[in-house]
Design an enzyme around this catalytic site. Structure first.
Site, PDB file in Angstrom:
ATOM      1  N   LYS A   1       0.766  -1.393   0.033  1.00 29.59           N
ATOM      2  CA  LYS A   1       0.012  -0.049   0.050  1.00 29.59           C
ATOM      3  C   LYS A   1       0.877   1.367  -0.027  1.00 29.59           C
ATOM      4  CE  LYS A   1      -3.551  -2.558   2.378  1.00 29.59           C
ATOM      5  NZ  LYS A   1      -4.093  -3.016   3.492  1.00 29.59           N
TER       6      LYS A   1
ATOM      7  N   ASP B   1     -11.995   1.855   3.671  1.00 30.32           N
ATOM      8  CA  ASP B   1     -11.908   0.465   3.765  1.00 30.32           C
ATOM      9  C   ASP B   1     -13.330   0.020   3.619  1.00 30.32           C
ATOM     10  OD1 ASP B   1      -9.985  -1.569   4.104  1.00 30.32           O
ATOM     11  OD2 ASP B   1      -9.605  -1.016   6.165  1.00 30.32           O
TER      12      ASP B   1
ATOM     13  N   GLN C   1      -5.108  -1.924   9.661  1.00 27.63           N
ATOM     14  CA  GLN C   1      -4.777  -3.053   9.099  1.00 27.63           C
ATOM     15  C   GLN C   1      -5.464  -4.165  10.162  1.00 27.63           C
ATOM     16  OE1 GLN C   1      -3.713  -3.939   5.934  1.00 27.63           O
ATOM     17  NE2 GLN C   1      -4.014  -5.991   6.400  1.00 27.63           N
TER      18      GLN C   1
HETATM   19  N1  GUN Z   1      -6.996  -7.271   6.310  1.00 25.48           N
HETATM   20  C1  GUN Z   1      -7.057  -8.188   5.166  1.00 25.48           C
HETATM   21  N2  GUN Z   1      -7.883  -7.550   4.291  1.00 25.48           N
HETATM   22  C2  GUN Z   1      -8.202  -6.337   4.744  1.00 25.48           C
HETATM   23  C3  GUN Z   1      -8.607  -5.275   4.161  1.00 25.48           C
HETATM   24  O1  GUN Z   1      -9.337  -5.226   3.105  1.00 25.48           O
HETATM   25  N3  GUN Z   1      -8.606  -4.175   4.861  1.00 25.48           N
HETATM   26  C4  GUN Z   1      -8.002  -4.031   6.347  1.00 25.48           C
HETATM   27  N4  GUN Z   1      -8.098  -2.829   7.050  1.00 25.48           N
HETATM   28  N5  GUN Z   1      -7.442  -4.988   6.652  1.00 25.48           N
HETATM   29  C5  GUN Z   1      -7.227  -6.156   5.885  1.00 25.48           C
END
Ligand code: GUN
Length: 316
Positions: A61, A128, A105
């Site tokens: 990211k 998200d 996350q």
């Molecule tokens: N962990 C696995 N997939 C995701 C996601 O799409 N967003 C977040 N914040 N954590 C994750």
């Protein structure tokens, strides 16, 4: 059309990496235009603890933000972080005008309740799409919220691959809040890339194969390596594999390799189109996160200029 070793026709591979690249290139142009008007889209990612898979996602990211010309901020906190400290961090980002998107996350360490943290994020910065306000907007088809990145990426893959979903039987395996449930909500709406008849299967579904064999489009998001086998699909099915499972492999450089929820080699000859793992859905998740963040920044800029308009109107 690719052919197998016995001359059999193989399903076309949906190249998620290439589709994601095109989206990210287009977004870089939008970032440039926003930056020229004084708003550089900013994404803050909070990583708590040292889960190795999460560290890999967060690093990608970070790279994607930098490459698109966005302002990327990664906050790494120790695994012992208290819920109160994390909430303070989220609130500081809510109040920071240079940050338009906030992502915490998952998974979080045991002492932290993920639902409390998600509810603390300003819904206008929840790129998200996990906040209940955005979940509700998605369900009722209100388009000024944010859809979760993985299901939004799957829908975009279907559209970009020319898959018509209207009236089709789409079977989802998995009912998570991150993929299965929002995926169903997206596919049910009355617009392009949707209008499908959706079935959601889960661990208590009786006779999973009876459902999957009916599917025109099968989306697997169960987190179980090679759950979908050739006898579970019909000829011509479009297969989207959301699974990213680490399985041990002594011959692989890292001692493991990534496999999806679908037995790719066995299912591909039956499929008309199929996503690989890796380089299928995975790259799309990041592209959609960028897209949500750029949209959050553009909506922020529009709100600011509307407020300025009101202020100027009041002065006149
Ligand atoms: N962990 C696995 N997939 C995701 C996601 O799409 N967003 C977040 N914040 N954590 C994750």
């Amino acid at each position: 059309m690719d052919r197998g070793s016995h001359g059999e026709e193989l399903g076309r591979i949906i190249d998620g990496a290439a589709i994601a690249r095109r989206i990210r290139d287009k977004l870089a142009g939008e970032v440039e235009a926003l930056a020229a008007s004084g708003v550089v889209p900013g994404l803050a990612v909070i990583l708590v603890g040292d889960d190795p898979a999460s560290a890999v996602y967060v690093a990608s990211k970070e790279r994607a933000c930098a490459e698109a010309g966005m302002n990327g901020l990664t906050i790494r906190l120790p695994a012992t972080t208290t819920q109160r400290d994390l909430l303070d961090q989220v609130r500081a980002l809510n109040d920071d005008p240079s940050i338009h998107g906030i992502l915490v996350q998952m998974p979080l360490p045991k002492q932290i309740d993920p639902d409390t943290v998600i509810r603390a994020i300003d819904p206008t910065k929840d790129v998200d799409g996990f906040h209940p306000i955005n979940v509700g907007k998605l369900l009722i088809g209100e388009e000024d919220g944010f859809a979760p990145c993985t299901p939004a990426g799957v829908q975009e893959l279907l559209v970009q691959s020319g898959v018509n979903t209207l009236g089709k039987d789409i079977v989802l395996i998995g009912r998570s809040n991150i993929v299965g449930k929002p995926m169903a909500a997206l596919l049910l709406q009355d617009h392009l890339g949707a209008n499908a008849t959706v079935t959601i299967c889960h661990r208590y579904t009786r006779d999973l194969a009876a459902h999957t064999r009916r599917a025109d489009i099968l989306i697997a998001a169960a987190g179980r390596p090679k759950l979908v086998t050739a006898d579970m699909v019909k000829q011509g099915v479009v297969v989207i594999d959301v699974g990213i499972n680490r399985v041990s492999d002594a011959s692989a450089p890292k001692g493991y390799r990534l496999v999806g929820d679908v037995d790719f080699d066995a299912v591909r000859p039956l499929a008309s189109q199929i996503t690989p793992v890796p380089k299928g859905v995975g790259p799309m998740t990041i592209a959609m996160l960028m897209k949500n963040t750029v949209r959050a920044a553009a909506m922020h800029a529009a709100r600011v200029s509307a407020l300025r308009g009101v202020a100027i109107g009041e002065m006149a």
